[in-house]
Design a protein around this motif. Structure first.
Motif, PDB file in Angstrom:
ATOM      1  N   THR A  67      -9.215  12.135  -5.354  1.00 54.92           N
ATOM      2  CA  THR A  67      -7.963  12.444  -6.196  1.00 54.92           C
ATOM      3  C   THR A  67      -7.153  11.617  -6.955  1.00 54.92           C
ATOM      4  OG1 THR A  67      -6.707  12.401  -4.121  1.00 54.92           O
ATOM      5  CG2 THR A  67      -7.472  14.725  -4.916  1.00 54.92           C
ATOM      6  N   GLN A  68      -7.917  10.126  -6.690  1.00 54.69           N
ATOM      7  CA  GLN A  68      -7.109   9.011  -7.460  1.00 54.69           C
ATOM      8  C   GLN A  68      -7.658   8.971  -8.815  1.00 54.69           C
ATOM      9  OE1 GLN A  68      -7.425   5.960  -3.836  1.00 54.69           O
ATOM     10  NE2 GLN A  68      -8.237   5.244  -5.769  1.00 54.69           N
ATOM     11  N   ALA A  69      -6.531   8.820  -9.733  1.00 59.99           N
ATOM     12  CA  ALA A  69      -6.713   8.998 -10.996  1.00 59.99           C
ATOM     13  C   ALA A  69      -7.289   7.621 -11.637  1.00 59.99           C
ATOM     14  CB  ALA A  69      -5.483   9.280 -11.875  1.00 59.99           C
ATOM     15  N   GLY A  70      -7.233   6.546 -10.952  1.00 62.11           N
ATOM     16  CA  GLY A  70      -7.703   5.155 -11.248  1.00 62.11           C
ATOM     17  C   GLY A  70      -7.639   4.200 -10.122  1.00 62.11           C
ATOM     18  N   PRO A  71      -7.604   2.920 -10.418  1.00 66.97           N
ATOM     19  CA  PRO A  71      -7.435   1.983  -9.285  1.00 66.97           C
ATOM     20  C   PRO A  71      -6.238   1.837  -8.689  1.00 66.97           C
ATOM     21  CG  PRO A  71      -7.927   0.672 -11.589  1.00 66.97           C
ATOM     22  CD  PRO A  71      -8.113   2.212 -11.719  1.00 66.97           C
ATOM     23  N   THR A  72      -6.282   1.603  -7.384  1.00 71.44           N
ATOM     24  CA  THR A  72      -4.657   1.822  -6.708  1.00 71.44           C
ATOM     25  C   THR A  72      -4.680   0.428  -6.262  1.00 71.44           C
ATOM     26  OG1 THR A  72      -5.144   3.983  -5.885  1.00 71.44           O
ATOM     27  CG2 THR A  72      -3.396   2.708  -4.822  1.00 71.44           C
ATOM     28  N   LEU A  73      -3.178   0.029  -6.511  1.00 68.31           N
ATOM     29  CA  LEU A  73      -2.915  -1.195  -5.733  1.00 68.31           C
ATOM     30  C   LEU A  73      -1.800  -0.806  -4.581  1.00 68.31           C
ATOM     31  CD1 LEU A  73      -1.917  -4.187  -5.412  1.00 68.31           C
ATOM     32  CD2 LEU A  73      -0.261  -3.949  -7.104  1.00 68.31           C
ATOM     33  N   ARG A  74      -2.517  -1.052  -3.292  1.00 69.78           N
ATOM     34  CA  ARG A  74      -1.756  -0.544  -2.125  1.00 69.78           C
ATOM     35  C   ARG A  74      -1.072  -1.731  -1.413  1.00 69.78           C
ATOM     36  NH1 ARG A  74      -7.006   1.000   1.146  1.00 69.78           N
ATOM     37  NH2 ARG A  74      -7.325  -1.438   0.593  1.00 69.78           N
ATOM     38  N   ILE A  75       0.326  -1.578  -1.487  1.00 68.91           N
ATOM     39  CA  ILE A  75       1.256  -2.285  -0.857  1.00 68.91           C
ATOM     40  C   ILE A  75       1.884  -1.876   0.055  1.00 68.91           C
ATOM     41  CG2 ILE A  75       3.339  -3.900  -1.793  1.00 68.91           C
ATOM     42  CD1 ILE A  75       2.165  -4.118  -4.583  1.00 68.91           C
ATOM     43  N   GLY A  76       2.368  -2.827   0.942  1.00 67.10           N
ATOM     44  CA  GLY A  76       3.292  -2.658   2.309  1.00 67.10           C
ATOM     45  C   GLY A  76       4.567  -3.292   1.891  1.00 67.10           C
ATOM     46  N   LEU A  77       5.557  -2.829   2.544  1.00 70.13           N
ATOM     47  CA  LEU A  77       6.969  -3.178   2.350  1.00 70.13           C
ATOM     48  C   LEU A  77       7.710  -3.221   3.710  1.00 70.13           C
ATOM     49  CD1 LEU A  77       8.727  -4.583   0.365  1.00 70.13           C
ATOM     50  CD2 LEU A  77       9.842  -2.346  -0.262  1.00 70.13           C
ATOM     51  N   THR A  78       8.121  -4.264   4.140  1.00 72.24           N
ATOM     52  CA  THR A  78       9.247  -4.043   5.139  1.00 72.24           C
ATOM     53  C   THR A  78      10.379  -3.942   4.842  1.00 72.24           C
ATOM     54  OG1 THR A  78       9.921  -5.531   7.090  1.00 72.24           O
ATOM     55  CG2 THR A  78       9.779  -6.668   4.966  1.00 72.24           C
ATOM     56  N   PRO A  79      11.147  -3.043   5.423  1.00 68.63           N
ATOM     57  CA  PRO A  79      12.550  -2.843   5.261  1.00 68.63           C
ATOM     58  C   PRO A  79      13.431  -3.607   4.955  1.00 68.63           C
ATOM     59  CG  PRO A  79      11.784  -1.028   7.027  1.00 68.63           C
ATOM     60  CD  PRO A  79      10.697  -2.287   6.679  1.00 68.63           C
ATOM     61  N   THR A  80      13.173  -4.870   5.714  1.00 69.25           N
ATOM     62  CA  THR A  80      14.106  -5.973   5.367  1.00 69.25           C
ATOM     63  C   THR A  80      13.983  -6.709   4.152  1.00 69.25           C
ATOM     64  OG1 THR A  80      12.332  -7.421   6.464  1.00 69.25           O
ATOM     65  CG2 THR A  80      14.191  -6.539   7.926  1.00 69.25           C
ATOM     66  N   SER A  81      13.062  -6.164   3.468  1.00 68.49           N
ATOM     67  CA  SER A  81      12.796  -6.995   1.944  1.00 68.49           C
ATOM     68  C   SER A  81      13.076  -5.703   0.822  1.00 68.49           C
ATOM     69  CB  SER A  81      11.449  -7.358   1.854  1.00 68.49           C
ATOM     70  OG  SER A  81      11.006  -8.247   2.842  1.00 68.49           O
ATOM     71  N   ARG A  82      13.820  -4.860   1.357  1.00 63.71           N
ATOM     72  CA  ARG A  82      13.992  -3.450   0.229  1.00 63.71           C
ATOM     73  C   ARG A  82      14.695  -3.905  -1.019  1.00 63.71           C
ATOM     74  NH1 ARG A  82      18.026   0.538   0.056  1.00 63.71           N
ATOM     75  NH2 ARG A  82      17.265   2.232  -0.936  1.00 63.71           N
ATOM     76  N   ALA A  83      15.788  -4.561  -0.687  1.00 66.49           N
ATOM     77  CA  ALA A  83      16.541  -4.696  -1.881  1.00 66.49           C
ATOM     78  C   ALA A  83      15.841  -5.888  -2.894  1.00 66.49           C
ATOM     79  CB  ALA A  83      17.884  -5.349  -1.413  1.00 66.49           C
ATOM     80  N   LEU A  84      15.176  -6.884  -2.408  1.00 67.43           N
ATOM     81  CA  LEU A  84      14.610  -7.936  -3.244  1.00 67.43           C
ATOM     82  C   LEU A  84      13.444  -6.986  -3.928  1.00 67.43           C
ATOM     83  CD1 LEU A  84      14.329 -10.717  -0.688  1.00 67.43           C
ATOM     84  CD2 LEU A  84      15.799 -10.631  -2.847  1.00 67.43           C
ATOM     85  N   TRP A  85      12.904  -6.113  -3.288  1.00 64.34           N
ATOM     86  CA  TRP A  85      11.655  -5.481  -3.756  1.00 64.34           C
ATOM     87  C   TRP A  85      12.324  -4.819  -5.067  1.00 64.34           C
ATOM     88  CZ3 TRP A  85       6.355  -4.493  -4.227  1.00 64.34           C
ATOM     89  CH2 TRP A  85       6.094  -3.089  -4.478  1.00 64.34           C
ATOM     90  N   LEU A  86      13.323  -3.819  -4.966  1.00 66.19           N
ATOM     91  CA  LEU A  86      13.708  -2.893  -5.720  1.00 66.19           C
ATOM     92  C   LEU A  86      14.442  -3.674  -7.079  1.00 66.19           C
ATOM     93  CD1 LEU A  86      15.830  -0.563  -3.326  1.00 66.19           C
ATOM     94  CD2 LEU A  86      13.859  -0.151  -4.644  1.00 66.19           C
ATOM     95  N   SER A  87      14.877  -4.900  -6.989  1.00 71.42           N
ATOM     96  CA  SER A  87      15.299  -5.647  -8.127  1.00 71.42           C
ATOM     97  C   SER A  87      14.040  -6.002  -8.864  1.00 71.42           C
ATOM     98  CB  SER A  87      16.050  -6.825  -7.524  1.00 71.42           C
ATOM     99  OG  SER A  87      15.179  -7.958  -6.984  1.00 71.42           O
ATOM    100  N   ARG A  88      12.944  -6.115  -8.273  1.00 70.19           N
ATOM    101  CA  ARG A  88      11.664  -6.497  -9.317  1.00 70.19           C
ATOM    102  C   ARG A  88      10.514  -5.417  -9.406  1.00 70.19           C
ATOM    103  NH1 ARG A  88      13.736 -10.651  -6.133  1.00 70.19           N
ATOM    104  NH2 ARG A  88      13.289 -12.821  -6.973  1.00 70.19           N
ATOM    105  N   PHE A  89      10.878  -4.160  -9.025  1.00 73.43           N
ATOM    106  CA  PHE A  89       9.993  -3.053  -9.322  1.00 73.43           C
ATOM    107  C   PHE A  89       9.633  -2.924 -10.807  1.00 73.43           C
ATOM    108  CE2 PHE A  89       9.211   1.319 -10.118  1.00 73.43           C
ATOM    109  CZ  PHE A  89       7.959   1.621  -9.467  1.00 73.43           C
ATOM    110  N   GLU A  90      10.328  -2.929 -11.791  1.00 72.59           N
ATOM    111  CA  GLU A  90      10.084  -2.796 -13.050  1.00 72.59           C
ATOM    112  C   GLU A  90       9.055  -4.004 -13.560  1.00 72.59           C
ATOM    113  OE1 GLU A  90      10.391  -0.203 -14.882  1.00 72.59           O
ATOM    114  OE2 GLU A  90      11.721   0.642 -13.418  1.00 72.59           O
TER     115      GLU A  90
END
Length: 291
Positions: free
Chosen positions: A87-110
């Protein structure tokens, strides 16, 4: 020895009676009894001891039960993986994220989206110990997490650090000193961050309390920093100790104070498996974080 017979056998073992297993399997009792006899004949050994209507596994039955459960779980996991791949439409980048890094991650999502337009991005949020397991088993490609417990198995690039801070509701604490000591924390119910496995800031914090002869009032510990902060927002009458990077959006209704204690910072690292073949992927992720 086919999979259907193994499934029937495990269901009988779980239910302890053929009649109950037949109801669970939505089939008649005689054909289920026949399948069990066929399996015992194939293996050349009884799998159950009959005690009236109840069935108890023999030694051979217990061995088969353990192995059969592993086989059935593996088959189910394989089916899921095949369905996901189909069911994948293309290659996938599978990333893990710890909750202690949530804010830093959100600020760089775009930035991440722009950098990896050629891939679907899959995100798994979990405790660092869980993400370490997913990396070891190849279920994710990389993780933004706290340093792994077994660093020898991974390629690790430290990205940022954040000290632990105390979050206090202003409505309960009219004035607060610039830094809080452990004696300041001890009288209050505490929400603390704790890793699922291994020694973390939680254990070091409790040890520091005890070295000072203080008994902390731990109301709750969790590996999910978002949950702790949500409890604060919902009116928890105490103090949360969390990474400074995650407490920044609590707003004007809360004090955020550094701690006067010898505690390590929370370290955010990019972690990949050692010997990762896709070195270009790692470099692109590092570039994403540097932007």
């Amino acid at each position: 020895m086919d999979l259907k017979r193994l499934h029937y056998f495990c269901t009988i073992a779980d239910q302890g009676q053929i009649s109950r297993a037949a109801r669970v399997l939505h089939m008649a009792q005689p054909p289920l009894s026949q399948r069990l006899r066929e399996l015992e004949e194939e293996l050349g050994t009884p799998l159950f001891l009959r005690q009236g209507r109840e069935l108890q596994l023999t030694d051979a039955g217990r061995l088969l039960y353990r192995r059969a459960r592993d086989i059935l779980r593996s088959v189910d996991a394989t089916k899921e993986e095949v369905i996901r791949a189909a069911t994948q439409a293309g290659p996938t980048l599978r990333i893990g994220l710890t909750p202690t890094s949530r804010a830093l991650w959100l600020s760089r999502f775009e930035t991440l989206r722009a950098l990896f337009q050629d891939r679907q991005i899959g995100l798994v949020v979990g405790d660092s110990s869980y993400l370490e397991h997913l990396l070891e088993t190849g279920q994710i490609d990389a993780a933004f997490m706290q340093p792994p417990l077994h660093p020898e198995n991974f390629r690790i690039q430290r990205l940022a650090s954040s000290p632990p801070v105390a979050v206090l509701p202003r409505r309960l604490h009219g004035t607060v000193p610039p830094r809080l000591t452990l004696a300041d924390l001890a009288p209050h119910p505490l929400l603390l961050l704790r890793r699922s496995f291994g020694v973390s800031t939680y254990e070091r914090l409790l040890r520091s309390f005890h070295e000072l002869g203080l008994t902390p009032n731990v109301a709750l510990y969790s590996s999910d920093v978002s949950l702790l902060l949500e409890l604060m927002r919902r009116g928890f009458a105490g103090i949360a100790v969390v990474p400074e990077s995650e407490a920044g959006d609590m707003g004007e209704d809360y004090w955020i104070r550094p701690l006067e204690a010898d505690l390590p910072d929370y370290h955010l690292s990019l972690v990949c498996r050692s010997g990762e073949q896709d070195a270009a992927l790692v470099e692109r992720l590092l570039a994403f974080w540097a932007d």
